[in-house]
Write an enzyme that holds these catalytic residues in place. Sequence first.
Site, PDB file in Angstrom:
ATOM      1  N   ASP A 143     -18.940 -19.234  17.664  1.00 32.45           N
ATOM      2  CA  ASP A 143     -17.589 -18.691  17.522  1.00 32.45           C
ATOM      3  C   ASP A 143     -17.445 -17.417  18.342  1.00 32.45           C
ATOM      4  O   ASP A 143     -18.438 -16.772  18.675  1.00 32.45           O
ATOM      5  CB  ASP A 143     -17.297 -18.349  16.053  1.00 32.45           C
ATOM      6  CG  ASP A 143     -17.310 -19.582  15.182  1.00 32.45           C
ATOM      7  OD1 ASP A 143     -17.110 -20.688  15.707  1.00 32.45           O
ATOM      8  OD2 ASP A 143     -17.529 -19.425  13.961  1.00 32.45           O
TER       9      ASP A 143
HETATM   10  N1  URA Z   1     -21.516 -21.451  12.172  1.00 33.69           N
HETATM   11  C1  URA Z   1     -20.383 -20.716  12.241  1.00 33.69           C
HETATM   12  O1  URA Z   1     -19.653 -20.603  11.271  1.00 33.69           O
HETATM   13  N2  URA Z   1     -20.100 -20.107  13.388  1.00 33.69           N
HETATM   14  C2  URA Z   1     -20.893 -20.157  14.489  1.00 33.69           C
HETATM   15  O2  URA Z   1     -20.593 -19.558  15.514  1.00 33.69           O
HETATM   16  C3  URA Z   1     -22.063 -20.929  14.403  1.00 33.69           C
HETATM   17  C4  URA Z   1     -22.352 -21.566  13.232  1.00 33.69           C
END
Ligand code: URA
Length: 251
Positions: free
Chosen positions: A101
């Site tokens: 993310d």
């Molecule tokens: N899980 C999440 O919620 N975000 C990420 O970036 C990776 C795994």
Amino acid sequence: MRLDKYLCEAGLGTRSQVKKLLKSGAVTVNGQTAVRPEQKIKENDRVAVSGRELSVSKMEYWMLNKPAGCVSATEDSRFQTVLDFLPEGARRDLFPAGRLDRDTEGLLLLTNDGKLAHFLLSPKRHVDKVYYARIRGRVTEEHVRLFEEGLDIGDEKRTLPARLVILKSTATDASREDAEEAEDRTSEIQVTLREGRYHQVKRMFEAVGCEVAYLKRLSMGSLKLDESLSPGECRLLTEEELARLKEETGC
Ligand code: URA
């Protein structure tokens, strides 16, 4: 591949520098002087500059400590992408093997090896991904048990069992504090997932009534984040790292 692109990817400079080099007559393809930038280079062609043969590895593997604020994409109209953190000389056809993310930091593999990326990410392969997180609220042994059972996070299927380790929690202090205060605290955890669903860590904590305040990926299979890399820094994988990764994915 075009000859000028090939020379760029071999680290001989920008397109315009490479064009000058070609004009100078220093480049040969299979022993013949080559001056045309658009000449096509095939699999077994031997390209040399001033008599020295080039070896262009077709595959490249970079480890990036992804900083928060950039997106795991090859282009974006609003935000910096993870490719913006690669040095000038890196190949132009790299892509992130999987997504983190925008606000997540940590290990990201950038490569042009589609096969390896596929094996690492395939839901059938169950390659372990380890994350460190700070969680708003108090993470307890009950959460550990729920993660181990697999959770309903609103998808068709429950998540696979995940290993949750509490690194630091208010749990031990809870008896000395009123419950509300304990809920305000932050816990530190490490969680190991064997799949990679959209926002998975965040959604798993949401499913047990907690919120992720900070998230960082530490490893993917045998590949561990080099902690000497500051957020935004990257380096090529070592031969050993790559060999181990290939061995475990069977690539
Ligand atoms: N899980 C999440 O919620 N975000 C990420 O970036 C990776 C795994």
